[in-house]
Write a protein that holds these residues in place. Structure first.
Motif, short mmCIF file in Angstrom:
data_model
loop_
_atom_site.label_atom_id
_atom_site.label_comp_id
_atom_site.label_asym_id
_atom_site.label_seq_id
_atom_site.Cartn_x
_atom_site.Cartn_y
_atom_site.Cartn_z
N UNK A 163 -14.64 -39.86 -50.02
CA UNK A 163 -14.65 -41.02 -51.30
C UNK A 163 -14.03 -39.94 -52.93
N UNK A 164 -14.47 -39.37 -52.99
CA UNK A 164 -13.91 -38.22 -54.29
C UNK A 164 -12.80 -36.73 -53.79
N UNK A 165 -11.81 -37.45 -54.25
CA UNK A 165 -11.38 -35.80 -53.76
C UNK A 165 -10.83 -34.78 -55.36
N UNK A 166 -11.26 -33.32 -55.16
CA UNK A 166 -10.95 -32.72 -57.01
C UNK A 166 -9.27 -32.56 -56.54
N UNK A 167 -8.76 -32.40 -57.86
CA UNK A 167 -7.51 -32.12 -57.91
C UNK A 167 -7.38 -30.39 -57.76
N UNK A 168 -8.26 -30.09 -56.76
CA UNK A 168 -8.34 -28.56 -56.62
C UNK A 168 -8.10 -28.19 -54.93
N UNK A 169 -8.55 -29.28 -54.87
CA UNK A 169 -9.18 -29.30 -53.58
C UNK A 169 -7.09 -30.46 -52.47
N UNK A 170 -6.54 -31.30 -53.57
CA UNK A 170 -5.32 -31.84 -53.02
C UNK A 170 -4.51 -30.53 -53.40
N UNK A 171 -4.43 -29.81 -54.00
CA UNK A 171 -3.17 -28.76 -54.78
C UNK A 171 -3.70 -27.61 -53.56
N UNK A 172 -4.74 -27.02 -52.63
CA UNK A 172 -4.91 -26.46 -51.84
C UNK A 172 -4.55 -27.62 -50.74
N UNK A 173 -4.79 -28.53 -50.47
CA UNK A 173 -4.03 -29.04 -49.08
C UNK A 173 -2.56 -29.39 -49.19
N UNK A 174 -1.65 -29.87 -50.67
CA UNK A 174 -0.37 -29.41 -50.80
C UNK A 174 0.18 -27.94 -49.60
N UNK A 175 -0.40 -26.67 -50.23
CA UNK A 175 -0.64 -24.98 -50.06
C UNK A 175 -0.01 -25.14 -48.28
N UNK A 176 -0.80 -25.69 -48.34
CA UNK A 176 -1.34 -25.21 -45.93
C UNK A 176 -0.10 -26.60 -45.83
N UNK A 177 -0.14 -27.85 -46.54
CA UNK A 177 1.25 -28.61 -45.52
C UNK A 177 2.36 -28.02 -45.71
N UNK A 178 2.45 -27.61 -47.33
CA UNK A 178 3.84 -26.29 -47.15
C UNK A 178 3.88 -26.03 -45.83
N UNK A 179 3.15 -24.83 -45.81
CA UNK A 179 3.01 -23.73 -45.57
C UNK A 179 3.55 -24.11 -43.77
N UNK A 180 2.74 -25.22 -43.35
CA UNK A 180 2.94 -25.25 -42.00
C UNK A 180 4.38 -26.32 -41.63
N UNK A 181 4.86 -27.13 -42.97
CA UNK A 181 5.87 -27.63 -42.99
C UNK A 181 6.73 -26.68 -42.30
#
Length: 67
Positions: A20-38
Motif C-alpha cells: 500500500x505504501x513504499x518508502x523511498x529507502x525500500x525502492x532504492x534498496x530494490x534498485x540496488x538488488x535488481x541491478x546486482x542481479x541484472x
C-alpha cells in the motif's frame, strides 16, 4: 555499474505486488538488488554467448543465464 535507474517503475512494481505504501529507502534498496542481479545475469549471458562462439548476446543467452 549503472546506478541511474529510475525509481518510479520500481515503486509501481512494489505496489502491484501488494504494497500500500513504499518508502523511498525500500525502492532504492530494490534498485540496488535488481541491478546486482541484472549485472550477474548479464555477465553469465556474455559467458554463454562466448561459449557458443558468438560475440552477440541473444535472448536465449539471457534465459540460460537467469536459470
Amino acid at each position: 555499474m549503472v546506478r541511474e535507474f529510475p525509481l518510479s517503475p520500481l515503486e509501481k512494481i512494489a505496489r502491484e505486488a501488494g504494497a500500500e505504501r513504499v518508502a523511498v529507502s525500500a525502492v532504492k534498496a530494490l534498485r540496488e538488488a535488481m541491478l546486482e542481479v541484472a549485472e550477474q545475469v548479464a555477465a553469465d549471458a556474455v559467458a554463454a554467448s562466448h561459449h557458443a562462439g558468438r560475440v552477440t548476446v541473444k535472448a536465449s543467452d539471457i534465459k540460460i543465464a537467469f536459470r
